[in-house]
Design a protein around this motif. Structure first.
Motif, PDB file in Angstrom:
ATOM      1  N   LYS A  72     -34.418 -17.170 -19.357  1.00  0.00           N
ATOM      2  CA  LYS A  72     -33.837 -18.276 -19.806  1.00  0.00           C
ATOM      3  C   LYS A  72     -34.557 -19.002 -20.952  1.00  0.00           C
ATOM      4  N   TRP A  73     -35.737 -18.881 -20.988  1.00  0.00           N
ATOM      5  CA  TRP A  73     -36.542 -19.423 -22.167  1.00  0.00           C
ATOM      6  C   TRP A  73     -36.052 -18.631 -23.458  1.00  0.00           C
ATOM      7  N   LEU A  74     -35.818 -17.421 -23.581  1.00  0.00           N
ATOM      8  CA  LEU A  74     -35.366 -16.519 -24.505  1.00  0.00           C
ATOM      9  C   LEU A  74     -34.029 -17.116 -24.941  1.00  0.00           C
ATOM     10  N   GLU A  75     -33.141 -17.457 -24.023  1.00  0.00           N
ATOM     11  CA  GLU A  75     -31.673 -17.732 -24.455  1.00  0.00           C
ATOM     12  C   GLU A  75     -31.725 -19.094 -24.989  1.00  0.00           C
ATOM     13  N   ASN A  78     -33.100 -18.691 -28.688  1.00  0.00           N
ATOM     14  CA  ASN A  78     -32.111 -18.071 -29.459  1.00  0.00           C
ATOM     15  C   ASN A  78     -30.878 -19.076 -29.864  1.00  0.00           C
ATOM     16  N   ALA A  79     -30.774 -19.990 -28.964  1.00  0.00           N
ATOM     17  CA  ALA A  79     -29.947 -21.146 -29.035  1.00  0.00           C
ATOM     18  C   ALA A  79     -30.389 -22.290 -30.092  1.00  0.00           C
ATOM     19  N   ASP A  80     -31.707 -22.180 -30.316  1.00  0.00           N
ATOM     20  CA  ASP A  80     -32.342 -23.204 -31.162  1.00  0.00           C
ATOM     21  C   ASP A  80     -31.847 -22.896 -32.755  1.00  0.00           C
ATOM     22  N   PHE A  89     -32.763  -9.449 -26.925  1.00  0.00           N
ATOM     23  CA  PHE A  89     -33.477  -8.964 -25.766  1.00  0.00           C
ATOM     24  C   PHE A  89     -32.357  -8.380 -24.737  1.00  0.00           C
ATOM     25  N   PHE A  90     -33.070  -7.697 -23.959  1.00  0.00           N
ATOM     26  CA  PHE A  90     -31.906  -7.084 -22.861  1.00  0.00           C
ATOM     27  C   PHE A  90     -32.655  -7.096 -21.773  1.00  0.00           C
TER      28      PHE A  90
END
Length: 238
Positions: A72-75, A78-80, A89-90
């Motif tokens: 969730k944090w990575l999403e 990357n959306a910022d 990431f995977f």
């Protein structure tokens, strides 16, 4: 693709130990000085260091809940639009089936969760990924390849087919408990030269009555089904 801890056998006797039913290019000439008319020394491929390639992948272990939070944090990261570069990431997820009423075993429900406990892949050079983790997640560290004695690094050409099959047919992939080099005994190391898993290297092993390719995946021994029908060549190390 990292090398295993054992040296590949010489081509002097490999023709006697090739797996049956597998098409190995030049198998009938392996004991000679040439294979398919090409000197063997010219067929040796130079090993590149994937840890320095920006397209390569490394990974870390997290617990199930931590992996979900990390995803969730990575999403969000990357959306910022202000955050650059983005961090590819995977995290593979799959459905686990369980009873809605465990006591009476009535009804079945699906639960989405990581298929391999907390296995998270990040793309980039090892150095860049380590810098990224040091800034945002200093408590996390990349898993080391025990043969190389450094953080494991997987080439993108190996990672892409792996991600594709994990998204569509995860049942074809099995993470094994034994170390990769244990499969070298009495087996010849082969390289896939056709199909979606081209350039994968490993051993054809019979698992659950099925011939599967066991390969070194960033320190893991992983078996994949449906590859034995492709064409292969014997791996010759430098």
């Amino acid at each position: 693709m990292t090398q295993d801890c054992l040296d590949s056998p010489s081509t002097a006797d490999v023709s006697k130990r090739l797996p049956k039913g597998i098409h190995v290019i030049g198998a009938e000439k392996l004991s000679a000085s040439k294979v398919e008319g090409i000197p063997q020394r010219e067929r040796i491929r130079k090993k590149t260091d994937p840890s320095k390639q920006p397209t390569s992948w490394s990974y870390l272990f997290l617990q199930h809940m931590a992996a979900r939070t990390f995803q969730k944090w990575l999403e969000e990261y990357n959306a910022d639009k202000k955050k650059f570069p983005k961090q590819p990431f995977f995290i593979h997820q799959t459905y686990r089936y369980t009873y809605k009423d465990k006591e009476n075993q009535h009804g079945v429900k699906k639960i989405l969760e990581p298929s391999v406990s907390g296995l998270v892949f990040l793309q980039g050079t090892v150095k860049d990924i380590q810098k990224f983790l040091a800034v945002y997640f200093p408590q996390y560290h990349l898993v080391k390849d025990r043969c190389q004695k450094r953080p494991a690094s997987i080439q993108d050409t190996i990672m892409q087919p792996f991600m594709n099959v994990m998204k569509t047919h995860p049942e074809q992939v099995t993470f094994l408990r034994d170390a990769f080099e244990t499969f070298a005994k009495d087996h010849v190391k082969l390289r896939v030269i056709t199909g979606p898993f081209k350039d994968y290297e490993g051993y054809i092993i019979r698992i659950d009555r099925d011939r599967q390719l066991v390969f070194d995946f960033g320190g893991y021994a992983v078996a994949i089904r449906g590859v034995h029908k492709e064409d292969f060549e014997v791996v010759e190390e430098q």
